[in-house]
Design an enzyme around this catalytic site. Structure first.
Site, PDB file in Angstrom:
ATOM      1  N   ASP A  35       0.810  -1.226   0.000  1.00  0.00           N
ATOM      2  CA  ASP A  35       0.000   0.000   0.000  1.00  0.00           C
ATOM      3  C   ASP A  35       0.838   1.268   0.000  1.00  0.00           C
ATOM      4  OD1 ASP A  35      -2.232  -1.714   0.265  1.00  0.00           O
ATOM      5  OD2 ASP A  35      -1.945  -1.763   2.432  1.00  0.00           O
TER       6      ASP A  35
ATOM      7  N   LYS B 138       2.033   2.183  -5.112  1.00  0.00           N
ATOM      8  CA  LYS B 138       2.731   1.673  -6.303  1.00  0.00           C
ATOM      9  C   LYS B 138       1.894   1.863  -7.565  1.00  0.00           C
ATOM     10  CE  LYS B 138       3.178  -2.455  -4.462  1.00  0.00           C
ATOM     11  NZ  LYS B 138       2.881  -2.244  -3.040  1.00  0.00           N
TER      12      LYS B 138
ATOM     13  N   GLY C  72      -4.256  -4.788  -4.477  1.00  0.00           N
ATOM     14  CA  GLY C  72      -5.258  -3.865  -5.007  1.00  0.00           C
ATOM     15  C   GLY C  72      -4.561  -2.595  -5.432  1.00  0.00           C
ATOM     16  N   HIS C  73      -4.253  -2.497  -6.717  1.00  0.00           N
ATOM     17  CA  HIS C  73      -3.574  -1.291  -7.203  1.00  0.00           C
ATOM     18  C   HIS C  73      -4.608  -0.302  -7.727  1.00  0.00           C
ATOM     19  CE1 HIS C  73       0.668  -3.108  -7.920  1.00  0.00           C
ATOM     20  NE2 HIS C  73       0.268  -3.169  -6.678  1.00  0.00           N
TER      21      HIS C  73
ATOM     22  N   GLN D  81       2.276  -6.043  -3.027  1.00  0.00           N
ATOM     23  CA  GLN D  81       2.634  -6.021  -1.601  1.00  0.00           C
ATOM     24  C   GLN D  81       3.967  -5.293  -1.382  1.00  0.00           C
ATOM     25  OE1 GLN D  81       1.762  -9.527  -2.776  1.00  0.00           O
ATOM     26  NE2 GLN D  81      -0.306  -8.797  -2.545  1.00  0.00           N
TER      27      GLN D  81
HETATM   28  P1  IMP Z   1      -2.487 -12.757   2.296  1.00  0.00           P
HETATM   29  O1  IMP Z   1      -1.540 -12.214   1.276  1.00  0.00           O
HETATM   30  O2  IMP Z   1      -3.935 -12.542   1.950  1.00  0.00           O
HETATM   31  O3  IMP Z   1      -2.182 -14.161   2.656  1.00  0.00           O
HETATM   32  O4  IMP Z   1      -2.247 -11.901   3.635  1.00  0.00           O
HETATM   33  C1  IMP Z   1      -1.042 -11.951   4.358  1.00  0.00           C
HETATM   34  C2  IMP Z   1      -0.653 -10.595   4.905  1.00  0.00           C
HETATM   35  O5  IMP Z   1      -0.297  -9.752   3.824  1.00  0.00           O
HETATM   36  C3  IMP Z   1      -1.785  -9.882   5.636  1.00  0.00           C
HETATM   37  O6  IMP Z   1      -1.233  -9.093   6.678  1.00  0.00           O
HETATM   38  C4  IMP Z   1      -2.363  -8.970   4.574  1.00  0.00           C
HETATM   39  O7  IMP Z   1      -3.017  -7.861   5.114  1.00  0.00           O
HETATM   40  C5  IMP Z   1      -1.109  -8.569   3.845  1.00  0.00           C
HETATM   41  N1  IMP Z   1      -1.337  -8.179   2.460  1.00  0.00           N
HETATM   42  C6  IMP Z   1      -1.581  -8.989   1.413  1.00  0.00           C
HETATM   43  N2  IMP Z   1      -1.716  -8.260   0.292  1.00  0.00           N
HETATM   44  C7  IMP Z   1      -1.539  -6.977   0.629  1.00  0.00           C
HETATM   45  C8  IMP Z   1      -1.514  -5.763  -0.118  1.00  0.00           C
HETATM   46  O8  IMP Z   1      -1.676  -5.705  -1.344  1.00  0.00           O
HETATM   47  N3  IMP Z   1      -1.288  -4.634   0.616  1.00  0.00           N
HETATM   48  C9  IMP Z   1      -1.047  -4.660   1.943  1.00  0.00           C
HETATM   49  N4  IMP Z   1      -1.053  -5.781   2.670  1.00  0.00           N
HETATM   50  C10 IMP Z   1      -1.299  -6.925   2.020  1.00  0.00           C
END
Ligand code: IMP
Length: 420
Positions: A13, A16, A40-41, A220
């Site tokens: 977040d 990007k 989520g971009h 991420q």
């Molecule tokens: P998962 O990727 O859904 O397995 O989540 C694992 C961790 O990564 C959690 O803390 C999510 O909130 C975080 N996370 C996954 N994708 C994003 C992203 O695009 N932005 C911020 N945090 C993310």
């Protein structure tokens, strides 16, 4: 330069989407190499706002080829919806290429994630990311190629049965209506089949050799990396530079420009220690001014000051050649701005990032305090037009991380950017 990586340096977040969208304009190929619909971009352009979960941001440019690399995990139903949305809202049929060997998120993956209680334990997005990567590692996953094969339905049904037995027939798995799911999958597969399936590594290495401009778009951020991040509160892929080698088959040595996206303060969604977190009014002010709510889940993000200890660590892992400092405008209106330059831990002061959870739990931030600024900076177009205190802030980031800040983002619009 013909190869560029855009990588998150914090917990995702970082903004990007905007930088990727800007730089995609000058790219021939834009490649996602990790993660899936957990990302989520948000891209804002003259025609409004659009959120991508699988598609690289270059999808909105007709001249761009966009690639879903093999390091990704893709939910075919969600991807088909996303493709429909781009076509309906923008009248664009993006030039998508799909790695045949990327792994698929199936109906049972989010269900298993719920059974494992990962949302409660890690704060995951609930999109089935972890269980899909588990299946990949366990060699029981479905790859994109499998979806197109004649025996797909039989294999899916037998895998579902296997999982039901392994989990001792829980209601949640029993309730998956396999026929309904396969019926839903059918049009999605037809939609996605309009696009070409490729050997991503071969194609990309060839086009790089031919001098095409290739951009790798990380999802991420480095502190969510399965290897280098704040384990176990991480995602299940590698958002760091090495993810490009494994997730798109391009050796990281071929990536010339590595841009680290650094948000001017820190946010995190999900659980796990966040040493610079501000739980009171400062955190609230950052959240409101920065509109810090998840693009995928809508969750309010945890907010706090910039953490140079974490950033030094992720700058090294990624071998950043430059920084894009985002959301600097959000810091307008704070009397003073703090920045963590070291941690106070069990054994004393530390400037290196404690990688173990046990160590991190015992650390607090040592802050340096800078004077804030009141002015709205969103119309500045040169670094020298920024208030002196904002310029000092940028200089401090550059000096302390020893990486030049070449891009400063001061608002969601493309025009609200200072490029050096
Ligand atoms: P998962 O990727 O859904 O397995 O989540 C694992 C961790 O990564 C959690 O803390 C999510 O909130 C975080 N996370 C996954 N994708 C994003 C992203 O695009 N932005 C911020 N945090 C993310």
């Amino acid at each position: 330069m013909s190869t560029t990586a855009i990588l998150g340096t914090q917990w995702g977040d970082e903004g990007k989407g905007k930088i990727c969208h800007m730089l995609a304009e000058d790219s021939d190929w834009v490649v996602r190499f990790n993660g899936g619909p957990n990302a989520g971009h948000t891209v804002v352009d003259d025609e409004g706002e659009i959120k991508f979960h699988h598609l690289p941001s270059g999808s909105l440019y007709e001249h761009c080829n966009v690639v879903l690399g093999n390091g990704m995990v893709v939910n075919p139903i969600v991807l088909a919806e996303e493709l429909d949305k781009v076509e309906e809202q923008r009248g664009i049929h993006p030039n998508v290429y799909i790695a045949g060997n990327l792994h698929l998120i199936m109906a049972y993956h989010p269900v298993i994630e719920a059974l494992e209680r990962s949302k409660e334990k890690v704060g995951t997005t609930g999109r089935g990311i972890g269980p899909t990567y588990q299946d990949k590692a366990a060699r029981s996953g479905f790859r994109f190629w499998d979806l197109l094969a004649d025996d797909f339905s039989d294999r899916f049904l037998s895998r579902l049965e296997e999982l039901r037995e392994r989990w001792n027939h829980p209601r949640e798995l029993e309730e998956i209506d396999e026929q309904q799911y396969l019926n839903e999958l059918q049009p999605a597969v037809e939609k996605i089949s309009e696009y070409e399936v490729i050997n991503v590594s071969q194609t990309l290495n060839e086009v790089i050799s031919e001098g095409h401009r290739v951009m790798f778009e990380g999802a991420q951020g480095a502190l969510l990396d399965i290897d280098y991040g704040t384990y176990p509160f991480v995602t299940s892929s590698n958002p760091t530079i090495g993810g490009i080698s494994t997730g798109a088959g391009v050796p990281s040595g071929r990536v010339e420009r590595v841009i680290g996206i650094v948000k001017a303060y820190t946010t995190r969604v999900g659980k796990g220690p966040m040493i610079t977190e501000e739980t009171g009014s400062i955190g609230e002010q950052l959240r409101e001014q920065g509109d810090e709510y998840g693009a995928t889940t809508g969750r309010p993000r945890r907010c706090g000051w910039l953490d140079l200890v974490g950033l030094r660590y992720t700058a090294t892992i990624n071998n950043l050649t430059e920084i894009a400092l985002t959301k600097l405008d959000v810091l307008s209106g704070f009397d003073e701005i703090k920045v963590a330059d070291s941690y106070q831990c069990d054994g004393g002061r530390r400037i290196d990032f404690p990688v173990s959870l046990r160590d991190r739990k015992k650390c607090s931030a040592n802050y340096i305090t800078l004077e804030g600024w009141d002015e709205d900076i969103s119309d500045c177009r040169e670094r020298s037009e920024l208030p002196t205190n904002a310029q000092d802030y940028v200089d401090m980031v550059e000096r302390r991380l020893e990486v030049p800040v070449n891009i400063i983002s001061i608002g969601p619009d493309k025009k609200q950017t200072i490029v050096e």
